[in-house]
Design a protein around this motif. Structure first.
Motif, mmCIF file in Angstrom:
data_model
loop_
_atom_site.group_PDB
_atom_site.id
_atom_site.type_symbol
_atom_site.label_atom_id
_atom_site.label_comp_id
_atom_site.label_asym_id
_atom_site.label_seq_id
_atom_site.Cartn_x
_atom_site.Cartn_y
_atom_site.Cartn_z
ATOM 1 N N GLN A 192 0.831 -1.208 0.000
ATOM 2 C CA GLN A 192 0.000 0.000 0.000
ATOM 3 C C GLN A 192 0.865 1.257 0.000
ATOM 4 O O GLN A 192 0.604 2.196 -0.732
ATOM 5 C CB GLN A 192 -0.950 0.009 1.210
ATOM 6 N N VAL A 193 1.916 1.265 0.823
ATOM 7 C CA VAL A 193 2.770 2.455 0.881
ATOM 8 C C VAL A 193 3.537 2.623 -0.428
ATOM 9 O O VAL A 193 3.778 3.745 -0.870
ATOM 10 C CB VAL A 193 3.690 2.443 2.128
ATOM 11 N N VAL A 194 3.893 1.519 -1.086
ATOM 12 C CA VAL A 194 4.552 1.611 -2.395
ATOM 13 C C VAL A 194 3.605 2.260 -3.417
ATOM 14 O O VAL A 194 4.010 3.124 -4.194
ATOM 15 C CB VAL A 194 5.044 0.214 -2.871
ATOM 16 N N LYS A 195 2.325 1.872 -3.371
ATOM 17 C CA LYS A 195 1.317 2.511 -4.242
ATOM 18 C C LYS A 195 1.194 3.992 -3.909
ATOM 19 O O LYS A 195 1.111 4.836 -4.798
ATOM 20 C CB LYS A 195 -0.055 1.847 -4.073
ATOM 21 N N ASP A 196 1.153 4.323 -2.609
ATOM 22 C CA ASP A 196 1.039 5.715 -2.180
ATOM 23 C C ASP A 196 2.215 6.548 -2.704
ATOM 24 O O ASP A 196 2.041 7.692 -3.128
ATOM 25 C CB ASP A 196 0.972 5.821 -0.654
ATOM 26 N N ILE A 197 3.409 5.975 -2.669
ATOM 27 C CA ILE A 197 4.605 6.672 -3.158
ATOM 28 C C ILE A 197 4.476 6.915 -4.657
ATOM 29 O O ILE A 197 4.753 8.009 -5.150
ATOM 30 C CB ILE A 197 5.890 5.868 -2.832
ATOM 31 N N SER A 198 4.018 5.890 -5.364
ATOM 32 C CA SER A 198 3.852 6.008 -6.817
ATOM 33 C C SER A 198 2.836 7.096 -7.168
ATOM 34 O O SER A 198 3.083 7.923 -8.054
ATOM 35 C CB SER A 198 3.405 4.662 -7.391
ATOM 36 N N ALA A 211 4.893 9.366 2.738
ATOM 37 C CA ALA A 211 4.811 7.964 2.320
ATOM 38 C C ALA A 211 6.188 7.306 2.377
ATOM 39 O O ALA A 211 6.318 6.154 2.802
ATOM 40 C CB ALA A 211 4.221 7.857 0.918
ATOM 41 N N LYS A 212 7.236 8.020 1.959
ATOM 42 C CA LYS A 212 8.604 7.482 2.027
ATOM 43 C C LYS A 212 9.003 7.230 3.482
ATOM 44 O O LYS A 212 9.628 6.213 3.784
ATOM 45 C CB LYS A 212 9.610 8.441 1.361
ATOM 46 N N GLU A 213 8.623 8.152 4.371
ATOM 47 C CA GLU A 213 8.941 7.974 5.788
ATOM 48 C C GLU A 213 8.201 6.754 6.346
ATOM 49 O O GLU A 213 8.778 5.944 7.071
ATOM 50 C CB GLU A 213 8.566 9.221 6.579
ATOM 51 N N ARG A 214 6.922 6.620 5.975
ATOM 52 C CA ARG A 214 6.134 5.471 6.424
ATOM 53 C C ARG A 214 6.752 4.171 5.898
ATOM 54 O O ARG A 214 6.836 3.177 6.612
ATOM 55 C CB ARG A 214 4.684 5.616 5.943
#
Length: 158
Positions: free
Chosen positions: A29-35, A52-55
């Motif tokens: 999910q966080v990878v999607k958020d970063i994208s 998102a990168k921090e998360r």
């Protein structure tokens, strides 16, 4: 050699469940958020991207920590233990000598400790004072809130 981490079977199961959730749900999910955040343009001023990168960093760090902890786990099943002395995994019924208040704590590994569920870490001052003691003994413990004296009422291995 790394130091072993004592843990109950329940604690090991909880860590494995958290690890699976982090790897299969939260990290993707966080990878999607970063994208998605990256698609918004200028990264230097993109708060969503940085958050998102921090998360992602926190999730990856937690995954690494759990994997290392599980690799060093020494699983001890309290239901297979017995005896008259307190040891890891025991549930201990205590009475606060000053207030006559009774409480039951289970002595567990550091990663399982949760005072709200009356699970105390084997490395806590109270657990260290209790290990090796028997029913009827009194233990005096210096706690952050001040000294306390407990009488050991019962030792339960279940």
């Amino acid at each position: 050699m790394s130091e072993k981490v004592p843990m109950t079977p329940e604690g090991q199961a909880r860590l494995r469940e958290e690890l699976e959730r982090l790897k299969k749900i939260e990290l993707p999910q966080v990878v999607k958020d970063i994208s998605v955040a990256r698609d918004h343009g200028d990264l230097s001023e993109n708060a969503e991207y940085h958050a998102a990168k921090e998360r992602q960093g926190l999730i990856v760090a937690r995954i690494t920590f759990i994997e290392q902890t599980l690799s060093r786990a020494e699983v001890i099943d309290p239901s297979k233990l017995s005896g008259s002395k307190i040891q890891f995994g025991a549930r201990v019924k205590l009475m606060n000598v000053d207030s006559d208040e009774e409480v039951v704590y289970q002595i567990v590994g550091p990663e399982e400790a949760d005072i709200k569920q009356n699970r105390i870490s084997v490395s806590s001052p109270l657990a260290r004072a209790l290990i090796g003691r028997e029913v009827g003994e009194e233990v005096r413990v210096v706690m952050p809130a001040g000294p306390r004296t407990y009488e050991i009422l019962e030792i339960i291995y279940a």
